[in-house]
Design a protein around this motif. Structure first.
Motif, PDB file in Angstrom:
ATOM      1  N   UNK A   1      -7.250  99.204  32.337  1.00 16.49           N
ATOM      2  CA  UNK A   1      -7.922 100.478  32.644  1.00 16.49           C
ATOM      3  C   UNK A   1      -8.935 100.323  33.766  1.00 16.49           C
ATOM      4  N   UNK A   2      -9.624  99.197  33.809  1.00 12.29           N
ATOM      5  CA  UNK A   2     -10.605  98.968  34.867  1.00 12.29           C
ATOM      6  C   UNK A   2      -9.923  98.856  36.230  1.00 12.29           C
ATOM      7  N   UNK A   3      -8.827  98.128  36.298  1.00 11.72           N
ATOM      8  CA  UNK A   3      -8.094  97.992  37.564  1.00 11.72           C
ATOM      9  C   UNK A   3      -7.493  99.327  37.976  1.00 11.72           C
ATOM     10  N   UNK A   4      -6.975 100.070  37.015  1.00  9.46           N
ATOM     11  CA  UNK A   4      -6.421 101.387  37.313  1.00  9.46           C
ATOM     12  C   UNK A   4      -7.509 102.324  37.845  1.00  9.46           C
ATOM     13  N   UNK A   5      -8.663 102.341  37.206  1.00  6.34           N
ATOM     14  CA  UNK A   5      -9.781 103.153  37.678  1.00  6.34           C
ATOM     15  C   UNK A   5     -10.260 102.725  39.052  1.00  6.34           C
TER      16      UNK A   5
ATOM     17  N   UNK B   1     -14.617  99.038  55.272  1.00  7.67           N
ATOM     18  CA  UNK B   1     -14.468 100.194  54.400  1.00  7.67           C
ATOM     19  C   UNK B   1     -14.964  99.905  52.989  1.00  7.67           C
ATOM     20  N   UNK B   2     -15.537 100.915  52.375  1.00  7.65           N
ATOM     21  CA  UNK B   2     -16.044 100.796  51.007  1.00  7.65           C
ATOM     22  C   UNK B   2     -14.910 100.415  50.062  1.00  7.65           C
ATOM     23  N   UNK B   3     -13.746 100.945  50.310  1.00  7.17           N
ATOM     24  CA  UNK B   3     -12.583 100.674  49.460  1.00  7.17           C
ATOM     25  C   UNK B   3     -12.307  99.177  49.351  1.00  7.17           C
ATOM     26  N   UNK B   4     -12.292  98.501  50.474  1.00  4.80           N
ATOM     27  CA  UNK B   4     -11.954  97.080  50.473  1.00  4.80           C
ATOM     28  C   UNK B   4     -13.038  96.229  49.816  1.00  4.80           C
ATOM     29  N   UNK B   5     -14.278  96.526  50.100  1.00  2.70           N
ATOM     30  CA  UNK B   5     -15.348  95.725  49.501  1.00  2.70           C
ATOM     31  C   UNK B   5     -15.465  95.963  47.999  1.00  2.70           C
ATOM     32  N   UNK B   6     -15.210  97.193  47.563  1.00  3.92           N
ATOM     33  CA  UNK B   6     -15.218  97.461  46.118  1.00  3.92           C
ATOM     34  C   UNK B   6     -14.168  96.625  45.401  1.00  3.92           C
TER      35      UNK B   6
ATOM     36  N   UNK C   1     -15.194  93.769  42.734  1.00  2.00           N
ATOM     37  CA  UNK C   1     -14.946  94.140  41.332  1.00  2.00           C
ATOM     38  C   UNK C   1     -13.917  93.282  40.623  1.00  2.00           C
ATOM     39  N   UNK C   2     -12.868  92.862  41.288  1.00  2.00           N
ATOM     40  CA  UNK C   2     -11.797  92.136  40.598  1.00  2.00           C
ATOM     41  C   UNK C   2     -12.310  90.848  39.948  1.00  2.00           C
ATOM     42  N   UNK C   3     -13.100  90.007  40.632  1.00  5.12           N
ATOM     43  CA  UNK C   3     -13.614  88.821  39.910  1.00  5.12           C
ATOM     44  C   UNK C   3     -14.501  89.182  38.713  1.00  5.12           C
ATOM     45  N   UNK C   4     -15.260  90.250  38.835  1.00  2.00           N
ATOM     46  CA  UNK C   4     -16.108  90.674  37.722  1.00  2.00           C
ATOM     47  C   UNK C   4     -15.246  91.115  36.545  1.00  2.00           C
ATOM     48  N   UNK C   5     -14.194  91.872  36.821  1.00  2.00           N
ATOM     49  CA  UNK C   5     -13.302  92.316  35.747  1.00  2.00           C
ATOM     50  C   UNK C   5     -12.600  91.132  35.088  1.00  2.00           C
ATOM     51  N   UNK C   6     -12.237  90.131  35.858  1.00  2.53           N
ATOM     52  CA  UNK C   6     -11.564  88.962  35.289  1.00  2.53           C
ATOM     53  C   UNK C   6     -12.497  88.146  34.396  1.00  2.53           C
ATOM     54  N   UNK C   7     -13.771  88.099  34.750  1.00  2.32           N
ATOM     55  CA  UNK C   7     -14.729  87.320  33.969  1.00  2.32           C
ATOM     56  C   UNK C   7     -15.234  88.051  32.740  1.00  2.32           C
ATOM     57  N   UNK C   8     -15.266  89.376  32.782  1.00  2.00           N
ATOM     58  CA  UNK C   8     -15.936  90.138  31.740  1.00  2.00           C
ATOM     59  C   UNK C   8     -15.115  90.259  30.466  1.00  2.00           C
TER      60      UNK C   8
ATOM     61  N   UNK D   1     -26.702 102.292  43.701  1.00  2.00           N
ATOM     62  CA  UNK D   1     -26.935 101.083  42.930  1.00  2.00           C
ATOM     63  C   UNK D   1     -25.650 100.366  42.566  1.00  2.00           C
ATOM     64  N   UNK D   2     -25.755  99.130  42.186  1.00  2.00           N
ATOM     65  CA  UNK D   2     -24.637  98.354  41.676  1.00  2.00           C
ATOM     66  C   UNK D   2     -23.638  97.942  42.733  1.00  2.00           C
ATOM     67  N   UNK D   3     -22.387  97.858  42.317  1.00  2.00           N
ATOM     68  CA  UNK D   3     -21.318  97.440  43.214  1.00  2.00           C
ATOM     69  C   UNK D   3     -21.129  98.453  44.341  1.00  2.00           C
TER      70      UNK D   3
END
Length: 95
Positions: A69-73, A46-51, A55-62, A30-32
């Protein structure tokens, strides 16, 4: 230091679970992760690249207070997922 160890441990658990159980039998999570897996199954990216791309636009908006911490994780998780990709082959050859 406690956050760093927690991030590393949880990233390792996600990487093992994804590469050992979910990817070899082509499940959709589920989810991202699910969106990233779907893109991997359809286009082979690769899953790495799509994640990272999703995720980065979501983290910037949220919420900017958790951004570091989110970018590090995300960096830990995507790197460990990539490093543990050989687990896919281990599962396939064992079954």
């Amino acid at each position: 230091m406690k956050k760093l160890v927690t991030l590393l441990f949880s990233s390792f658990c996600i990487g093992v679970g994804l590469n050992l159980f979910i990817v070899p039998i082509h499940l959709i999570n589920g989810g991202i992760f699910g969106i990233s897996l779907l893109i991997k199954y359809v286009w082979g990216i690769q899953v790495r690249h799509t994640m990272i791309m999703i995720n980065i636009p979501i983290y910037l908006l949220y919420d900017k207070s958790y951004f570091f911490n989110a970018i590090l994780g995300l960096a830990f998780t995507s790197t460990i997922i990539d490093w543990l990709t050989p687990l896919n082959l281990w599962f396939i050859y064992r079954s």
